[in-house]
Design a protein around this motif. Structure first.
Motif, PDB file in Angstrom:
ATOM      1  N   ARG B  13       0.835  -1.203   0.000  1.00 12.94           N
ATOM      2  CA  ARG B  13       0.000   0.000   0.000  1.00 12.94           C
ATOM      3  C   ARG B  13       0.875   1.260   0.000  1.00 12.94           C
ATOM      4  O   ARG B  13       0.626   2.198  -0.761  1.00 12.94           O
ATOM      5  CB  ARG B  13      -0.914   0.013   1.239  1.00 12.94           C
ATOM      6  CG  ARG B  13      -1.729   1.293   1.364  1.00 12.94           C
ATOM      7  CD  ARG B  13      -2.239   1.485   2.781  1.00 12.94           C
ATOM      8  NE  ARG B  13      -1.121   1.583   3.710  1.00 12.94           N
ATOM      9  CZ  ARG B  13      -1.226   1.459   5.022  1.00 12.94           C
ATOM     10  NH1 ARG B  13      -2.394   1.185   5.572  1.00 12.94           N
ATOM     11  NH2 ARG B  13      -0.174   1.571   5.810  1.00 12.94           N
ATOM     12  N   LEU B  17       0.891   4.153  -2.736  1.00 11.35           N
ATOM     13  CA  LEU B  17       0.644   5.562  -2.377  1.00 11.35           C
ATOM     14  C   LEU B  17       1.803   6.443  -2.849  1.00 11.35           C
ATOM     15  O   LEU B  17       1.589   7.547  -3.343  1.00 11.35           O
ATOM     16  CB  LEU B  17       0.468   5.711  -0.860  1.00 11.35           C
ATOM     17  CG  LEU B  17      -0.853   5.195  -0.282  1.00 11.35           C
ATOM     18  CD1 LEU B  17      -0.838   5.298   1.244  1.00 11.35           C
ATOM     19  CD2 LEU B  17      -2.034   5.987  -0.841  1.00 11.35           C
ATOM     20  N   ILE B  20       1.536   7.123  -6.536  1.00 10.21           N
ATOM     21  CA  ILE B  20       0.455   8.069  -6.848  1.00 10.21           C
ATOM     22  C   ILE B  20       0.882   9.485  -6.466  1.00 10.21           C
ATOM     23  O   ILE B  20       0.727  10.446  -7.217  1.00 10.21           O
ATOM     24  CB  ILE B  20      -0.843   7.679  -6.102  1.00 10.21           C
ATOM     25  CG1 ILE B  20      -1.373   6.335  -6.642  1.00 10.21           C
ATOM     26  CG2 ILE B  20      -1.901   8.773  -6.241  1.00 10.21           C
ATOM     27  CD1 ILE B  20      -2.549   5.778  -5.866  1.00 10.21           C
ATOM     28  N   ARG B  21       1.469   9.590  -5.278  1.00 12.13           N
ATOM     29  CA  ARG B  21       1.864  10.883  -4.741  1.00 12.13           C
ATOM     30  C   ARG B  21       2.922  11.534  -5.616  1.00 12.13           C
ATOM     31  O   ARG B  21       2.865  12.722  -5.899  1.00 12.13           O
ATOM     32  CB  ARG B  21       2.426  10.652  -3.339  1.00 12.13           C
ATOM     33  CG  ARG B  21       2.522  11.851  -2.500  1.00 12.13           C
ATOM     34  CD  ARG B  21       2.704  11.426  -1.052  1.00 12.13           C
ATOM     35  NE  ARG B  21       3.900  10.624  -0.835  1.00 12.13           N
ATOM     36  CZ  ARG B  21       3.935   9.463  -0.184  1.00 12.13           C
ATOM     37  NH1 ARG B  21       2.818   8.934   0.301  1.00 12.13           N
ATOM     38  NH2 ARG B  21       5.063   8.810  -0.012  1.00 12.13           N
ATOM     39  N   ARG B  23       3.416  11.030  -8.620  1.00  8.57           N
ATOM     40  CA  ARG B  23       2.912  11.134  -9.990  1.00  8.57           C
ATOM     41  C   ARG B  23       3.617  10.179 -10.950  1.00  8.57           C
ATOM     42  O   ARG B  23       3.662  10.432 -12.152  1.00  8.57           O
ATOM     43  CB  ARG B  23       3.020  12.585 -10.504  1.00  8.57           C
ATOM     44  CG  ARG B  23       2.182  13.595  -9.703  1.00  8.57           C
ATOM     45  CD  ARG B  23       0.704  13.411  -9.973  1.00  8.57           C
ATOM     46  NE  ARG B  23      -0.112  14.548  -9.553  1.00  8.57           N
ATOM     47  CZ  ARG B  23      -0.743  14.621  -8.381  1.00  8.57           C
ATOM     48  NH1 ARG B  23      -0.648  13.638  -7.501  1.00  8.57           N
ATOM     49  NH2 ARG B  23      -1.485  15.670  -8.095  1.00  8.57           N
ATOM     50  N   ASP B  58      -9.593   4.378   0.535  1.00 10.30           N
ATOM     51  CA  ASP B  58      -9.134   5.748   0.770  1.00 10.30           C
ATOM     52  C   ASP B  58      -9.587   6.683  -0.343  1.00 10.30           C
ATOM     53  O   ASP B  58      -9.434   7.894  -0.239  1.00 10.30           O
ATOM     54  CB  ASP B  58      -7.606   5.790   0.820  1.00 10.30           C
ATOM     55  CG  ASP B  58      -7.080   5.539   2.220  1.00 10.30           C
ATOM     56  OD1 ASP B  58      -7.876   5.181   3.095  1.00 10.30           O
ATOM     57  OD2 ASP B  58      -5.872   5.714   2.422  1.00 10.30           O
ATOM     58  N   LEU B  60      -8.349   6.797  -3.434  1.00 11.97           N
ATOM     59  CA  LEU B  60      -7.285   7.249  -4.341  1.00 11.97           C
ATOM     60  C   LEU B  60      -7.232   6.450  -5.633  1.00 11.97           C
ATOM     61  O   LEU B  60      -6.649   6.897  -6.617  1.00 11.97           O
ATOM     62  CB  LEU B  60      -5.925   7.193  -3.632  1.00 11.97           C
ATOM     63  CG  LEU B  60      -5.769   8.205  -2.503  1.00 11.97           C
ATOM     64  CD1 LEU B  60      -4.442   8.014  -1.801  1.00 11.97           C
ATOM     65  CD2 LEU B  60      -5.865   9.629  -3.041  1.00 11.97           C
ATOM     66  N   HIS B  74     -10.485  12.145  -9.000  1.00  9.55           N
ATOM     67  CA  HIS B  74     -11.012  12.961  -7.908  1.00  9.55           C
ATOM     68  C   HIS B  74     -11.026  12.142  -6.635  1.00  9.55           C
ATOM     69  O   HIS B  74     -11.986  11.434  -6.375  1.00  9.55           O
ATOM     70  CB  HIS B  74     -12.434  13.403  -8.220  1.00  9.55           C
ATOM     71  CG  HIS B  74     -12.541  14.132  -9.514  1.00  9.55           C
ATOM     72  ND1 HIS B  74     -11.813  15.252  -9.787  1.00  9.55           N
ATOM     73  CD2 HIS B  74     -13.267  13.882 -10.627  1.00  9.55           C
ATOM     74  CE1 HIS B  74     -12.100  15.675 -11.003  1.00  9.55           C
ATOM     75  NE2 HIS B  74     -12.976  14.858 -11.535  1.00  9.55           N
ATOM     76  N   PRO B  75      -9.950  12.212  -5.850  1.00  9.56           N
ATOM     77  CA  PRO B  75      -9.939  11.403  -4.625  1.00  9.56           C
ATOM     78  C   PRO B  75     -11.101  11.780  -3.713  1.00  9.56           C
ATOM     79  O   PRO B  75     -11.394  12.951  -3.515  1.00  9.56           O
ATOM     80  CB  PRO B  75      -8.596  11.725  -3.978  1.00  9.56           C
ATOM     81  CG  PRO B  75      -8.070  12.920  -4.686  1.00  9.56           C
ATOM     82  CD  PRO B  75      -8.733  12.986  -6.018  1.00  9.56           C
ATOM     83  N   VAL B  76     -11.772  10.783  -3.200  1.00  7.31           N
ATOM     84  CA  VAL B  76     -12.936  10.993  -2.348  1.00  7.31           C
ATOM     85  C   VAL B  76     -12.806  10.069  -1.149  1.00  7.31           C
ATOM     86  O   VAL B  76     -12.567   8.883  -1.310  1.00  7.31           O
ATOM     87  CB  VAL B  76     -14.228  10.622  -3.123  1.00  7.31           C
ATOM     88  CG1 VAL B  76     -15.406  10.502  -2.176  1.00  7.31           C
ATOM     89  CG2 VAL B  76     -14.525  11.644  -4.201  1.00  7.31           C
ATOM     90  N   ARG B  77     -12.913  10.621   0.038  1.00  3.38           N
ATOM     91  CA  ARG B  77     -12.940   9.749   1.213  1.00  3.38           C
ATOM     92  C   ARG B  77     -14.368   9.344   1.485  1.00  3.38           C
ATOM     93  O   ARG B  77     -15.272  10.150   1.411  1.00  3.38           O
ATOM     94  CB  ARG B  77     -12.333  10.448   2.412  1.00  3.38           C
ATOM     95  CG  ARG B  77     -10.849  10.327   2.303  1.00  3.38           C
ATOM     96  CD  ARG B  77     -10.082  10.649   3.544  1.00  3.38           C
ATOM     97  NE  ARG B  77      -8.696  10.257   3.283  1.00  3.38           N
ATOM     98  CZ  ARG B  77      -7.661  10.710   3.942  1.00  3.38           C
ATOM     99  NH1 ARG B  77      -7.816  11.542   4.930  1.00  3.38           N
ATOM    100  NH2 ARG B  77      -6.453  10.300   3.635  1.00  3.38           N
ATOM    101  N   LYS B  78     -14.541   8.083   1.803  1.00  2.00           N
ATOM    102  CA  LYS B  78     -15.876   7.571   2.021  1.00  2.00           C
ATOM    103  C   LYS B  78     -16.132   7.377   3.512  1.00  2.00           C
ATOM    104  O   LYS B  78     -15.330   6.787   4.204  1.00  2.00           O
ATOM    105  CB  LYS B  78     -16.047   6.251   1.278  1.00  2.00           C
ATOM    106  CG  LYS B  78     -15.983   6.445  -0.233  1.00  2.00           C
ATOM    107  CD  LYS B  78     -15.984   5.151  -0.985  1.00  2.00           C
ATOM    108  CE  LYS B  78     -15.562   5.368  -2.431  1.00  2.00           C
ATOM    109  NZ  LYS B  78     -16.236   6.472  -3.112  1.00  2.00           N
TER     110      LYS B  78
END
Lengths: 233, 233
Positions: B13, B17, B20-21, B23, B58, B60, B74-78
């Motif tokens: 993980r 991450l 992604i961070r 790029r 998360d 992402l 569009h990162p969205v926290r659930k």
């Protein structure tokens, strides 16, 4: 229920709801095993399972893997709430977004914040304040405390180019948190920042995020008048 | 990552991450197949699966059954939001609960309600107004419209003994709905009902519930000052 030989899961659900409603099955009662219900209602066990899942999603029964299902003592409807990054939320409404950093410094937090962050009395925390702008107008005031020792890299983050809200979503694997929504009255200071009248009703989100046993951050997001948090359930 | 031969899902993980961070994987990019990632990182495919699930929770990455996973645009926290019956919520705070019915009648709804309920202009709807009391004090004002043709049994419901809020949870299989939270200012009328000052900041919940294509009910719940909606995420 089984006159035509094909009992739908919706019919099983309705029968289960009827028994709960008419108190044949009382709050706290154990629900018969799926296999027994399937036999009784003359349908496949998978059909019962699908029906019980729907009723559980409605919050009327509680399912436990080993202990079986019970009629819920406290019915609770469950909603999913998507919490987008504020930039994304603003841009999805077609408005240009900008984050304006007001201040960033290490400070001894006030007692309420210290209690929430569970830090020692003499531990300074990173305190970041800034304004999320939408279409050139104030959208939300972010007042955040961060335990910089618990968040690798945060000391080097440049919050003049990315909001702490977005930086944290991108950089911190999220584990748990709590969140509270309420309404509050704009103080003179809030009103100046959000360009609204003192005393206006404002929507407030308070969020605390942890990873393992460590509290990472707590934030107060105060939205300009008219804000609505919307979700489907 | 694989020096000791046992790569944890957390390590996978963190690597995901990081990509992604930094790029390496950009928003919208397709993520390599699980099997390929497992080979590259020297771990079991199940470990990659567990890690990607965590990153998806998360918000992402977006996972599609056939199309594979992509880095979220569009990162969205659930968050999960539990919406208890108001009676249960009040009693869980140790306060005696009472529902006081103000009015119940069939009325032609105003245009905004008609639009929300998607009913014809000349269709009357059931309109129920009442006050949820906690410890003898006003807790929430419920103003609800119900399409009685779509809710079997509701014409016989006795809302002087059970609130529409609770009756509907117990009687109507829930399918979908939308919900909005906001802050609003107490009108003179709200203030009289909720025993607060006019102009006070009040927490407002607006909820519309449907079953299939049929809109069942829409409700406005206005809470007395100080109310907080709390949830864990």
């Amino acid at each position: 229920m089984n006159t035509d030989g094909a009992t739908s899961w919706q019919a099983v659900r309705d029968e289960v709801l009827r028994r709960i409603r008419e108190r044949e099955w009382k709050p706290g009662d154990r629900i018969p095993h799926e296999a027994d219900l399937a036999r009784e209602l003359g349908c496949a066990r998978a059909t019962v399972n699908r029906a019980l899942r729907a009723v559980a999603e409605d919050g009327l029964i509680e399912r436990r893997r080993r202990a079986g299902s019970r009629v819920a003592l406290h019915p609770v409807r469950k909603a999913r709430l998507d919490i987008p990054v504020i930039r994304v939320e603003v841009e999805s409404r077609g408005l240009p977004y900008h984050f304006s950093l007001t201040s960033k410094s290490d400070e001894l937090p006030p007692p309420a914040i210290r209690a929430r962050m569970k830090t020692a009395p003499d531990t300074p925390l990173m305190h970041v304040v800034g304004l999320h702008m939408a279409g050139g107008r104030p959208h939300a005031l972010e007042d955040r405390w961060i335990d910089a020792d618990a968040v690798p890299g945060v000391r080097d983050a440049d919050f003049s180019t990315i909001s702490p809200n977005e930086w944290l979503v991108l950089n911190v694997p999220f584990e748990g948190g709590d969140i509270a929504f309420s309404a509050t009255t704009a103080t003179r200071e809030d009103a100046a920042a959000l360009d609204c009248a003192p005393g206006a009703a404002l929507f407030l989100t308070e969020r605390t995020t942890w990873h393992g046993t460590r509290i990472l951050t707590t934030v107060r997001l105060l939205f300009a008048p008219g804000y609505r948090l919307h979700t489907e359930i």
